[in-house]
Design a protein around this motif. Structure first.
Motif, PDB file in Angstrom:
ATOM      1  N   GLU A 186      20.437  35.753 -48.307  1.00 28.19           N
ATOM      2  CA  GLU A 186      19.459  35.363 -47.292  1.00 28.19           C
ATOM      3  C   GLU A 186      18.067  35.907 -47.618  1.00 28.19           C
ATOM      4  O   GLU A 186      17.909  37.067 -47.996  1.00 28.19           O
ATOM      5  CB  GLU A 186      19.929  35.916 -45.952  1.00 28.19           C
ATOM      6  N   PHE A 202      14.042  36.810 -46.517  1.00 25.38           N
ATOM      7  CA  PHE A 202      13.274  37.223 -45.335  1.00 25.38           C
ATOM      8  C   PHE A 202      11.789  37.188 -45.691  1.00 25.38           C
ATOM      9  O   PHE A 202      11.428  37.212 -46.868  1.00 25.38           O
ATOM     10  CB  PHE A 202      13.686  38.637 -44.859  1.00 25.38           C
ATOM     11  N   ASP A 213      10.665  42.878 -37.707  1.00 24.39           N
ATOM     12  CA  ASP A 213      11.948  43.057 -37.049  1.00 24.39           C
ATOM     13  C   ASP A 213      13.046  42.454 -37.917  1.00 24.39           C
ATOM     14  O   ASP A 213      13.201  41.241 -37.983  1.00 24.39           O
ATOM     15  CB  ASP A 213      11.922  42.396 -35.665  1.00 24.39           C
ATOM     16  N   THR A 245      16.229  43.259 -37.436  1.00 24.13           N
ATOM     17  CA  THR A 245      17.537  43.450 -36.770  1.00 24.13           C
ATOM     18  C   THR A 245      18.397  42.184 -36.762  1.00 24.13           C
ATOM     19  O   THR A 245      19.602  42.289 -36.996  1.00 24.13           O
ATOM     20  CB  THR A 245      17.383  44.025 -35.351  1.00 24.13           C
ATOM     21  N   PRO A 246      17.826  40.976 -36.539  1.00 19.82           N
ATOM     22  CA  PRO A 246      18.724  39.800 -36.607  1.00 19.82           C
ATOM     23  C   PRO A 246      19.342  39.630 -38.002  1.00 19.82           C
ATOM     24  O   PRO A 246      20.526  39.304 -38.124  1.00 19.82           O
ATOM     25  CB  PRO A 246      17.784  38.626 -36.290  1.00 19.82           C
ATOM     26  N   LEU A 247      18.547  39.909 -39.032  1.00 22.64           N
ATOM     27  CA  LEU A 247      19.054  39.796 -40.402  1.00 22.64           C
ATOM     28  C   LEU A 247      20.153  40.844 -40.638  1.00 22.64           C
ATOM     29  O   LEU A 247      21.209  40.542 -41.209  1.00 22.64           O
ATOM     30  CB  LEU A 247      17.894  39.996 -41.390  1.00 22.64           C
ATOM     31  N   GLN A 291      22.026  42.189 -38.478  1.00 25.80           N
ATOM     32  CA  GLN A 291      23.247  41.830 -37.736  1.00 25.80           C
ATOM     33  C   GLN A 291      24.105  40.860 -38.534  1.00 25.80           C
ATOM     34  O   GLN A 291      25.330  40.916 -38.499  1.00 25.80           O
ATOM     35  CB  GLN A 291      22.878  41.219 -36.392  1.00 25.80           C
ATOM     36  N   LYS A 292      23.421  39.988 -39.273  1.00 25.94           N
ATOM     37  CA  LYS A 292      24.172  39.070 -40.144  1.00 25.94           C
ATOM     38  C   LYS A 292      24.890  39.856 -41.232  1.00 25.94           C
ATOM     39  O   LYS A 292      26.024  39.548 -41.590  1.00 25.94           O
ATOM     40  CB  LYS A 292      23.221  38.069 -40.797  1.00 25.94           C
TER      41      LYS A 292
END
Lengths: 292, 417
Positions: free
Chosen positions: B223, B225, B231, B233-235, B237-238
């Motif tokens: 992935e 970015f 931020d 954090t969503p990445l 979390q993946k």
């Protein structure tokens, strides 16, 4: 289920952060009808002052707002009196360019004083985490969320329950009518601008607990703040809070199915959609629902 | 009338030619004693996002120039003498368009004999169109993405080995650790990378090796970015949702600091953690403290490389800049400038074609770069081994790969708190 809950909590915590950095922008637009492009510069300076107090004088960054809020309130008042007041009656582009110039000046001052080195605050609190139902959460993020919620509550109380707050609302609704009612509009402008700048610096101080920063800090966040303020409705704090929640939920859940590099795309697509479909934002939708 | 006009025109022409004859040799040619100085120019990010690193590059170029000038200058065969170097440095404010314009100015107004490059792939990519357009030799130590060198530019050379090669170096090290039973096989990798040509090269290297050795690697998340993100954090979390046992990130310094802080806050743990070329920087340790422990990095240089030339450079640098640490941001630009001066010496002149040709065939053996050898491939980029380092508690950094240059053994898998 656990993943969904973790995503939801993470989104709510991010919403607290997003809302905090947007209140100042919303207040200044609501009262003065000026888009504060210097918001990013003030966020950055708030972060630097917090870091500098911690680095040079070992002041706990959690206590920094005691200095940051009054200091930047005064800075806001001076900036309004010296610069903004002179252009407030002119075309919106003039105040936009003026505050853009202020942002660039603040940025270059930061380069001159602190250089371009990446700075960050490191304390045991910043590293601390706890578990809630199997989900690991960072204390600083919770702290920022709580600070954002408290700020919203205090602002609402101030604007609805105090004489001065009511005067601010009166000016934001109709400045000429407020003037006729005997309100010192110029004084309201200065104080509202001061509060707006202080709120942005406070947000910067909170952000320094989460992110490393440099003189360019705030650029990306500024764009996000604009999205939130437009989403929320340009002059409503509750709308801003809802806008922040909506954006952070869209980002967090959107990124479960999309690439992380599209995070900013989500904000801007939302911005465009809202501008076309609901130009008055969430606050506008709430108002029309009330009328119905 | 016509005759007198013709005479007047002829006289004016003669005067103009005479003036040209006086004015033209502003810088003497080979027929004379040679130029008074060799003019070398660079645009560096002295302000803006990359200003910290730009400061290293400026200091390193100035050190290399001072060193050669203290010896009398660059020895140029055609003039039978040494000629001092004049270094012109401009601030590109970390802006690619400004950077490109400043190189144009160096070429057109300052009439440089050669360019030294700037820092960061984005800026190097923008500025390299100028040396190609003016056919001026250009050597950089700040752009590693292969995309820079795959455009067929004949005068552009880079002493940073490619990011793909960085990924291969880390894989070579990982394979050694797998053979020793210190890392699982296959290593399940969550690969996150900055959405730049730098990041693309990193993931290309890992993907190529995974394809080549499927028994050793499995990519469970791939992935991109955005650069300078806030931020992650969503990445993350993946990443958490995968069963990866290695976290392989390619990030710039500020993203490395932000991501690693959020990685820790999210309670993530992997047997192997890397941020590509970032890891041992002082700024990261200042920002993150013990959170940087056990992070692996593959870098172009490390001051602990057990080599006499590196020790000599360390001493020189410490003497010249006692307050600036010896990071690779210092060593690579120093070696970049030295490479250019050696090429000029080998060319025997500052003739741009000859210097370019000398760079193309250069073969320097006593360098401070890992492997000790500078030689450019046909595309102008150098291929050199990377050193893999690991951050250890107490602010220690050890070289764990290659074995010939190692200063300690790797602590693997990364201990959990």
């Amino acid at each position: 289920m656990q993943d969904t809950l973790a995503t939801l909590i993470s989104a709510l915590l991010a919403a607290g952060l997003y809302a905090t950095m947007s209140y100042g922008l919303a207040l200044i637009y609501g009262v003065l009808k000026v888009i504060n492009l210097a918001n990013a510069g003030v966020l950055m300076l708030g972060a630097y002052v917090t870091w500098w107090m911690w680095d040079a004088f070992h002041v706990d960054p959690l206590l920094a707002p005691i200095v940051v809020l009054p200091l930047f309130f005064l800075f806001g008042i001076v900036l309004e009196r010296v610069a903004v007041r002179r252009v407030i009656e002119q075309e919106p582009i003039v105040s936009l360019l003026l505050l853009f110039g202020v942002w660039l000046i603040l940025q270059n001052i930061a380069y001159a004083i602190w250089t371009g080195d990446t700075r960050s605050i490191e304390t045991p609190f910043i590293e601390s985490t706890f578990k809630l139902g199997g989900i690991q959460l960072a204390w600083p993020r919770v702290y920022v969320f709580v600070a954002g919620a408290l700020t919203l509550a205090v602002l609402q109380l101030f604007l609805t329950k105090t004489q001065f707050g009511r005067a601010i609302r009166a000016v934001s609704q109709d400045r000429e009518a407020a003037r006729l009612a005997g309100i010192d509009v110029e004084r309201i402008y200065a104080v509202a601008f001061g509060i707006g700048i202080a709120l942005s610096a406070f947000a910067g101080s909170l952000l320094s607990l989460l992110f490393p920063f440099g003189p360019d800090f705030g650029q990306a966040l500024q764009l996000k703040s604009f999205c939130i303020v437009v989403l929320g409705g340009l002059d409503s704090f509750v709308g801003v809070a809802f806008g922040a929640i909506l954006l952070s939920l869209a980002e967090a859940f959107g990124l479960r199915y999309m690439a992380a590099s599209l995070q900013n795309l989500i904000s801007f697509v939302l911005l465009v959609v809202v501008l076309i479909a609901f130009p008055k934002g969430i606050a506008g939708i709430i108002r029309s629902l009330r009328r119905v | 009338m016509k005759t007198s006009t013709r005479h007047l025109a002829a006289a004016l022409c003669a005067a103009a030619f005479s003036l040209c004859a006086v004015a033209a040799p502003l810088r003497p040619t080979a027929a004379d004693n040679g130029p008074d100085e060799i003019v070398v120019g660079a645009a560096l990010p002295l302000t803006g996002e990359e200003s910290r690193i730009g400061g290293f590059y400026k200091a390193a170029y100035e050190l290399a120039v001072k060193e050669i000038n203290d010896l009398g200058g660059v020895e140029l065969r055609v003039y039978h003498r040494k000629i001092p170097v004049k270094l012109i440095i401009y601030d590109d404010k970390t802006d690619p368009a400004t950077s490109r314009n400043l190189y144009e100015r160096l070429a057109v107004q300052d009439h440089v004999d050669a360019f030294l490059g700037g820092y960061s792939t984005e800026l190097v990519q923008a500025q390299t169109v100028v040396p190609q357009a003016h056919q001026i030799p250009y050597v950089n130590g700040g752009g590693a993405a292969t995309e820079i060198y795959h455009r067929g530019f004949k005068t552009v050379f880079g002493v940073l080995s490619s990011i793909e090669n960085l990924a291969y170096s880390e894989c070579d090290f990982i394979e050694q650790m797998q053979a020793q039973g210190k890392l699982p096989k296959p290593l399940k990798m969550a690969v996150v990378w900055e959405n730049t040509s730098h990041g693309k090269d990193f993931v290309a290297g890992l993907s190529a090796r995974t394809k080549q050795k499927p028994q050793n690697y499995k990519i469970v998340l791939n992935e991109a970015f955005d650069l300078h993100g806030k931020d992650f954090t969503p990445l993350l979390q993946k990443v958490k949702a995968t069963d990866a046992n290695a976290f392989m990130s390619d990030a710039h310094l500020d993203d490395y600091i932000t991501m690693q802080r959020q990685y820790r806050q999210a309670g993530l743990h992997h047997a192997y953690v890397t941020y590509g070329a970032r890891g041992p920087e002082k700024a990261a340790r200042d920002a993150l403290g013990d959170s940087v422990n056990y992070i692996f990095a593959a870098t172009w240089w490390n001051s602990q490389i057990p080599n006499a030339a590196v020790r000599a450079f360390d001493d020189k640098w410490a003497k010249a800049y006692p307050k600036i640490p010896q990071e690779w941001y210092a060593a690579l630009p120093y070696e970049t400038a030295r490479t250019l001066f050696i090429a000029m010496t080998e060319a025997g002149s500052v003739d741009k074609v000859k210097v370019t040709e000398a760079l193309r065939h250069i073969d320097i053996r006593d360098t401070i770069i890992p492997g000790g050898h500078i030689r450019f491939e046909a595309d102008g980029q150098m291929v050199a081994p990377f050193v893999v380092t690991e951050n250890l508690p107490g602010g220690k950094v050890v070289i764990v790969y290659p074995k010939s240059e190692s200063t300690g053994s790797a602590v693997l898998p990364v201990p959990s708190n």
